[in-house]
Design a protein around this motif. Structure first.
Motif, short mmCIF file in Angstrom:
data_model
loop_
_atom_site.label_atom_id
_atom_site.label_comp_id
_atom_site.label_asym_id
_atom_site.label_seq_id
_atom_site.Cartn_x
_atom_site.Cartn_y
_atom_site.Cartn_z
N THR A 211 7.95 -19.56 -74.18
CA THR A 211 7.87 -19.02 -75.55
C THR A 211 6.87 -17.89 -75.71
N GLY A 212 6.02 -17.65 -74.74
CA GLY A 212 5.04 -16.59 -74.84
C GLY A 212 4.34 -16.38 -73.51
N ILE A 213 3.41 -15.42 -73.48
CA ILE A 213 2.73 -15.11 -72.22
C ILE A 213 1.94 -16.31 -71.72
N ALA A 214 1.08 -16.87 -72.60
CA ALA A 214 0.23 -17.98 -72.17
C ALA A 214 1.05 -19.19 -71.77
N SER A 215 2.05 -19.54 -72.58
CA SER A 215 2.88 -20.71 -72.25
C SER A 215 3.71 -20.45 -71.00
N GLY A 216 4.10 -19.18 -70.80
CA GLY A 216 4.86 -18.84 -69.60
C GLY A 216 4.04 -19.07 -68.34
N PHE A 217 2.78 -18.65 -68.36
CA PHE A 217 1.92 -18.89 -67.22
C PHE A 217 1.67 -20.38 -67.02
N ARG A 218 1.39 -21.10 -68.12
CA ARG A 218 1.11 -22.54 -68.01
C ARG A 218 2.31 -23.31 -67.46
N THR A 219 3.49 -23.02 -68.01
CA THR A 219 4.69 -23.73 -67.57
C THR A 219 5.00 -23.45 -66.10
N THR A 220 4.88 -22.20 -65.71
CA THR A 220 5.18 -21.82 -64.32
C THR A 220 4.23 -22.52 -63.35
N VAL A 221 2.94 -22.49 -63.65
CA VAL A 221 1.95 -23.12 -62.75
C VAL A 221 2.12 -24.63 -62.74
N ALA A 222 2.38 -25.23 -63.91
CA ALA A 222 2.53 -26.68 -63.98
C ALA A 222 3.73 -27.17 -63.18
N GLU A 223 4.84 -26.43 -63.23
CA GLU A 223 6.06 -26.87 -62.58
C GLU A 223 6.16 -26.46 -61.12
N GLU A 224 5.61 -25.30 -60.77
CA GLU A 224 5.83 -24.77 -59.42
C GLU A 224 4.55 -24.46 -58.67
N GLY A 225 3.41 -24.58 -59.32
CA GLY A 225 2.16 -24.26 -58.66
C GLY A 225 1.80 -22.79 -58.81
N ALA A 226 0.56 -22.46 -58.54
CA ALA A 226 0.08 -21.09 -58.69
C ALA A 226 0.81 -20.12 -57.77
N ARG A 227 1.30 -20.63 -56.64
CA ARG A 227 2.01 -19.80 -55.68
C ARG A 227 3.24 -19.12 -56.30
N ALA A 228 3.84 -19.78 -57.29
CA ALA A 228 5.06 -19.24 -57.89
C ALA A 228 4.80 -17.94 -58.65
N LEU A 229 3.57 -17.70 -59.04
CA LEU A 229 3.27 -16.50 -59.82
C LEU A 229 3.46 -15.21 -59.02
N VAL A 230 3.49 -15.31 -57.71
CA VAL A 230 3.67 -14.10 -56.90
C VAL A 230 5.08 -14.03 -56.29
N LYS A 231 5.99 -14.84 -56.82
CA LYS A 231 7.38 -14.75 -56.36
C LYS A 231 7.92 -13.35 -56.61
#
Length: 401
Positions: A140-160
């Motif tokens: 729904t937004g930038i902050a929630s996007g980062f939180r959801t991604t890290v919670a579900e896939e781990g911080a590693r997913a942010l550099v996909k």
């Protein structure tokens, strides 16, 4: 650059007659380019191998980590040794003649660094932006996007998607900046000195649109791979896994089906990027900077470049955002069409993710122009000042009064 050379290097005026490069200078630059390619290949293998090793825990990835680390360290050491042993004045001594093939090649090299580095640096923000566009109910937004991604896939997913981003946008930068310089000069010669000055905004728009047309052809395969990695559930998380999958299931069409929407996004974006930047630089020196550009230091000129780039980037993000949303949706779903996506999303839907994109593109564009202009300074390329009215046109206007 002397005032006489600056005058000759003015946009759309006769090319400067600077000395030609010495033979050794091109050799140094070729070796520099080869070293950069090897270095980035090593970094790619190292980071990709580490990610797979940490994610899957399999020892089969240790070899790739070792190869990547060895290549990175060796290329960095050899590069440092080589350039310490060379006379780097071969690169910067004298000045490249304005409008020559070497000038355009160096501008293209600046574009590679400008776009490749900046786009890769903001991959986490780009990933969240793409996910907001394709799944706004969940992200729904930038902050929630980062939180959801890290919670579900781990911080590693942010550099996909970082590898196709680095390769694709480096290729795009080559075409975007290199061809822009070519087309701007060619179109100016076609118009003539006076018309080139009078219609310079139209000239910037035409040159940038022409350049981006070809740059997007270079970008499209890696853009399709990047978005698939970042947004499609179950897609392979790496370039070496996802690109072959797209080719096996969809053929070459899978890499280029997003090209028309990519043109819709990137051509208006680039037209705004270059025309707005050129006009903003002109306005800053005319109304804001308290002294002529010739009296500004290189550092002061680069600050003006950064500010003008950021202003241009904000407008770029707005004009190209709807098409960016369509591209993200197309590359996420292999069965989707542009018309179907527009009908489903509606007017409001295509503007999802605009705020993170404004932040991303504003910063991105400012840094790209800063890096590009810095490369020109480092390689001692001609950097024409803002255009001035030709003397012949001044005389005509004076005679009419």
């Amino acid at each position: 650059m002397t005032s006489e050379t600056e005058e000759k290097a003015l946009p759309f005026i006769a090319r400067a007659k600077s000395p030609h490069f010495q033979n050794g200078r091109m050799g140094v630059v070729v070796i520099l380019c080869m070293w950069i390619i090897i270095y980035f290949w090593g970094v790619t293998q190292l980071v990709d191998g580490l990610m797979d090793w940490l994610a899957y825990g399999s020892t089969q990835y240790i070899a790739r980590v070792a190869i990547g680390a060895a290549t990175t360290v060796a290329s960095a050491y050899e590069g440092q040794f080589y350039f310490e042993s060379q006379d780097l004045s071969l690169i910067t001594a004298g000045q490249v003649e304005f409008g020559t093939g070497k000038y355009y090649a160096y501008c293209a090299f600046g574009g590679v660094l400008s776009c490749g580095i900046t786009h890769t640096a903001i991959v986490p923000l780009d990933l969240v932006k793409c996910r907001i566009q394709v799944n706004p109910e969940k992200y729904t937004g930038i902050a929630s996007g980062f939180r959801t991604t890290v919670a579900e896939e781990g911080a590693r997913a942010l550099v996909k998607g970082w590898a196709p981003t680095l390769i694709g946008y480096s290729a795009q930068g080559l075409g975007k900046f290199g061809f822009y310089e070519v087309f701007k000069n060619v179109y100016a010669d076609m118009l003539g000195e006076e018309n080139a000055y009078l219609y310079r905004t139209s000239l910037y728009l035409a040159a940038s649109a022409s350049a981006e047309f070809f740059a997007d052809i270079l970008l499209a395969p890696m853009e399709a791979t990047k978005v698939r990695i970042q947004t499609a559930p179950g897609a392979p998380p790496t370039l070496r896994g996802c690109a072959p999958l797209i080719y096996r299931t969809e053929g070459l069409t899978g890499f280029y089906k997003g090209l028309p929407p990519l043109w819709m996004r990137q051509i208006p974006y680039t037209m705004m990027k270059f025309a707005c930047f050129e006009k903003t630089v002109e306005a800053l020196y005319q109304y804001v900077v308290p002294k002529p550009r010739a009296e500004c230091s290189k550092g002061e000129q680069l600050i003006v470049t950064f500010v003008a780039g950021y202003i241009a980037g904000v407008f770029c993000a707005i004009v190209s955002h709807p098409a960016d949303t369509v591209v993200s949706k197309l590359n996420q779903d292999s069965q989707a069409t542009a018309g179907g996506i527009l009908k489903k999303l509606g007017f409001a839907g295509v503007w999802k993710g605009l705020v993170p994109r404004i932040i991303m593109i504003g910063t991105l564009t400012a840094l790209q122009w800063f890096i590009y202009d810095s490369v020109k300074v480092a390689l001692n390329l001609p950097r024409p000042p803002p255009p001035e009215m030709p003397a012949s046109l001044k005389a005509k206007l004076a005679a009419q009064q």
